[in-house]
Write an enzyme that holds these catalytic residues in place. Structure first.
Site, PDB file in Angstrom:
ATOM      1  N   CYS A 162       0.724  -1.282  -0.033  1.00 51.70           N
ATOM      2  CA  CYS A 162      -0.064   0.097   0.068  1.00 51.70           C
ATOM      3  C   CYS A 162       0.792   1.302  -0.109  1.00 51.70           C
ATOM      4  O   CYS A 162       0.330   2.345  -0.077  1.00 51.70           O
ATOM      5  CB  CYS A 162      -0.849   0.146   1.003  1.00 51.70           C
ATOM      6  SG  CYS A 162      -1.828  -1.435   1.421  1.00 51.70           S
ATOM      7  N   HIS A 294      -3.484   7.839   5.514  1.00 55.78           N
ATOM      8  CA  HIS A 294      -3.466   6.553   4.840  1.00 55.78           C
ATOM      9  C   HIS A 294      -5.169   6.183   5.363  1.00 55.78           C
ATOM     10  O   HIS A 294      -5.711   5.663   4.323  1.00 55.78           O
ATOM     11  CB  HIS A 294      -2.664   5.488   5.702  1.00 55.78           C
ATOM     12  CG  HIS A 294      -2.523   4.275   4.876  1.00 55.78           C
ATOM     13  ND1 HIS A 294      -2.145   4.046   3.452  1.00 55.78           N
ATOM     14  CD2 HIS A 294      -2.581   3.207   5.045  1.00 55.78           C
ATOM     15  CE1 HIS A 294      -2.211   2.812   3.159  1.00 55.78           C
ATOM     16  NE2 HIS A 294      -2.355   2.156   4.325  1.00 55.78           N
ATOM     17  N   GLU A 305      -2.565   5.263  13.199  1.00 54.90           N
ATOM     18  CA  GLU A 305      -2.244   6.281  12.363  1.00 54.90           C
ATOM     19  C   GLU A 305      -2.449   7.667  13.415  1.00 54.90           C
ATOM     20  O   GLU A 305      -1.565   8.697  13.415  1.00 54.90           O
ATOM     21  CB  GLU A 305      -3.001   6.636  11.297  1.00 54.90           C
ATOM     22  CG  GLU A 305      -2.306   7.607  10.324  1.00 54.90           C
ATOM     23  CD  GLU A 305      -2.963   7.933   8.844  1.00 54.90           C
ATOM     24  OE1 GLU A 305      -2.338   8.509   8.026  1.00 54.90           O
ATOM     25  OE2 GLU A 305      -3.733   6.696   8.602  1.00 54.90           O
ATOM     26  N   LYS A 326     -10.089   7.673   0.845  1.00 56.55           N
ATOM     27  CA  LYS A 326     -10.351   6.150   0.609  1.00 56.55           C
ATOM     28  C   LYS A 326     -11.701   5.996   0.824  1.00 56.55           C
ATOM     29  O   LYS A 326     -12.342   4.888   0.181  1.00 56.55           O
ATOM     30  CB  LYS A 326      -9.630   5.136   1.423  1.00 56.55           C
ATOM     31  CG  LYS A 326      -7.927   5.205   1.129  1.00 56.55           C
ATOM     32  CD  LYS A 326      -7.301   4.361   2.208  1.00 56.55           C
ATOM     33  CE  LYS A 326      -5.878   4.024   1.605  1.00 56.55           C
ATOM     34  NZ  LYS A 326      -5.021   4.978   1.819  1.00 56.55           N
ATOM     35  N   HIS A 331      -9.516   1.753  -1.392  1.00 57.58           N
ATOM     36  CA  HIS A 331      -8.201   1.684  -1.330  1.00 57.58           C
ATOM     37  C   HIS A 331      -7.576   0.961  -2.711  1.00 57.58           C
ATOM     38  O   HIS A 331      -7.768   0.105  -2.917  1.00 57.58           O
ATOM     39  CB  HIS A 331      -7.933   0.564  -0.060  1.00 57.58           C
ATOM     40  CG  HIS A 331      -6.529   0.559   0.091  1.00 57.58           C
ATOM     41  ND1 HIS A 331      -5.618   0.884  -0.429  1.00 57.58           N
ATOM     42  CD2 HIS A 331      -6.033   0.211   1.626  1.00 57.58           C
ATOM     43  CE1 HIS A 331      -4.134   0.866   0.130  1.00 57.58           C
ATOM     44  NE2 HIS A 331      -4.584   0.451   1.381  1.00 57.58           N
ATOM     45  N   PHE A 390       1.199  -2.955   4.521  1.00 59.56           N
ATOM     46  CA  PHE A 390       1.568  -4.361   5.015  1.00 59.56           C
ATOM     47  C   PHE A 390       3.257  -4.364   4.918  1.00 59.56           C
ATOM     48  O   PHE A 390       3.856  -4.112   3.869  1.00 59.56           O
ATOM     49  CB  PHE A 390       0.805  -5.406   4.151  1.00 59.56           C
ATOM     50  CG  PHE A 390      -0.625  -5.698   4.848  1.00 59.56           C
ATOM     51  CD1 PHE A 390      -0.834  -4.940   5.862  1.00 59.56           C
ATOM     52  CD2 PHE A 390      -1.389  -6.340   4.133  1.00 59.56           C
ATOM     53  CE1 PHE A 390      -2.251  -5.222   6.415  1.00 59.56           C
ATOM     54  CE2 PHE A 390      -2.723  -6.464   4.349  1.00 59.56           C
ATOM     55  CZ  PHE A 390      -3.095  -5.918   5.700  1.00 59.56           C
TER      56      PHE A 390
END
Length: 403
Positions: A162, A294, A305, A326, A331, A390
């Site tokens: 990502c 994010h 976050e 998003k 995403h 990830f």
């Protein structure tokens, strides 16, 4: 060290087929997430996504090109056409040799992979098209962009889940800043909204069945999207000399590794990336007006976050705006940072902050101003764009209003 500016931007995603359409979607707080449409979707438990609907490849590319271009490559080329067109650049001679392309993607040609696995394993066919490998490889989009625009300098693909797009754009920024290149075409793309792509993500149990609601107490997970965002990064002096329109200036970048867990995010790793971007850009925390988060809509990401931002910005965190687009386009995995950079540039150029839509109820662990549901006008000089992947790989970009 050279200054780096953005002189072109292009996109295709579930909100729009161009930058103008996408920014209109941001301003309206429109949701581009809808019911998925592809073969065997009825076998999935997750049936929603930010899909580019009514897309006709044959209206954009000829048959020979379609044989070579996976859907993610097609999206990249369409976004690149808009971005390079806006920049007004033509790449030949020495400029061609001092220009390159760095793109991000996570899955690469997932549509091609899915179609050919189905052909071989389900339908029992023993032959596949001779171009399957060059069509599905992760560097296909970067290679085709380099060929389309005669970009003969450094060209490659970054695949860091990502954070792929932010890592790619960070590399492009560094190459121009250090004098290696004059121009870089950069960004990212993704198209894994196919049976195999969604089925794999289902296994993680982080997907929402109804909506993406980042930072909202009742959120139920992330929603996948697809599309591309492509930008032209250019040496400031080069852009100025040719009278180019400058959209924004890239002023800092940092990347870190959590070095802790393959899927669970780390507050410390995210905070170090944010702090590193501030330090690289020579900014004080109080200089930042807006953060494009994010903001995936999962409990683990959102809380981590927000905690990282609170740690880095201290008392100034109460004065920051931080939203997740998003919630509107889904995403885009490896392409997500690129599409989200459009919202950062919109904030700097137009003074409009894209909202976090679907927000219902405050989460005490996400107690920041997340610009809920409705876009907001604000005077913005400096923004950050966060990407946390990830594998614990983090990448943060800092931008300033055009000089």
């Amino acid at each position: 060290m050279k200054r780096v500016v953005i002189t072109g931007q292009g996109t295709i995603n579930s909100l729009g087929r161009s930058v103008a359409e996408t920014l209109e979607g941001f301003r309206e707080g429109r949701c581009g997430i809808s019911e998925l449409e592809f073969q065997d979707v009825d076998r999935l438990s997750i049936k929603i996504g930010g899909q580019v609907k009514n897309y006709d490849a044959e209206a954009e590319f000829n048959r020979q090109q379609i044989a070579l271009y996976d859907r993610y490559t097609q999206f990249t080329l369409l976004a690149a056409r808009e971005a390079v067109g806006q920049s007004g650049l033509t790449f030949n001679g020495e400029l061609a040799q001092r220009s390159g392309v760095v793109l991000g993607t996570s899955g690469g040609g997932m549509q091609t992979l899915d179609e050919n696995y189905r052909s071989v394993y389900e339908e029992g066919k023993n032959r596949v098209h001779p171009f399957v490998v060059p069509k599905l490889m992760n560097n296909a989009a970067a290679s085709h962009v380099s060929m389309a625009y005669n970009l003969k300098g450094p060209s490659f693909t970054v695949a860091t889940a990502c954070a792929s797009s932010n890592h790619a754009m960070g590399q492009a920024f560094q190459m121009i800043r250090t004098g290696m290149c004059d121009v870089m075409v950069t960004g990212g793309s993704e198209s894994m909204l196919c049976f195999g792509g969604v089925k794999a993500w289902e296994g993680l149990r982080v997907m929402s069945r109804d909506a993406c609601r980042p930072f909202s107490l009742g959120r139920s997970g992330m929603v996948q999207g697809e599309g591309a965002g492509v930008f032209v990064f250019e040496d400031y002096d080069h852009a100025k000399a040719r009278g180019a329109e400058i959209l924004a200036e890239v002023i800092g970048f940092a990347m870190t590794s959590d070095a802790s867990d393959i899927v669970m995010p780390s507050k410390q790793g995210a905070a170090r990336a944010i702090s590193g971007a501030l330090k690289d850009a020579r900014l004080n925390p109080s200089d930042v007006c807006y953060i494009n988060a994010h903001g995936t809509g999962t409990a683990a990401n959102d809380k981590t976050e927000c905690a990282a931002v609170a740690d880095v910005f201290g008392a100034h965190a109460d004065h920051l705006m931080m939203s997740s687009t998003k919630s509107m386009h889904g995403h885009l995995i490896g392409g997500t940072g690129a599409v989200e950079l459009l919202a950062c540039i919109m904030a700097l150029r137009e003074g409009v902050i894209a909202p976090t839509i679907g927000y219902e109820e405050p989460d005490p662990e996400c107690a920041l101003d997340v610009v809920p549901n409705v876009a907001r006008e604000a005077n913005v000089d400096v923004v950050l764009s966060n990407a946390f992947a990830f594998g614990g790989l983090n990448a943060v970009l800092a931008l300033r209003k055009a000089p």
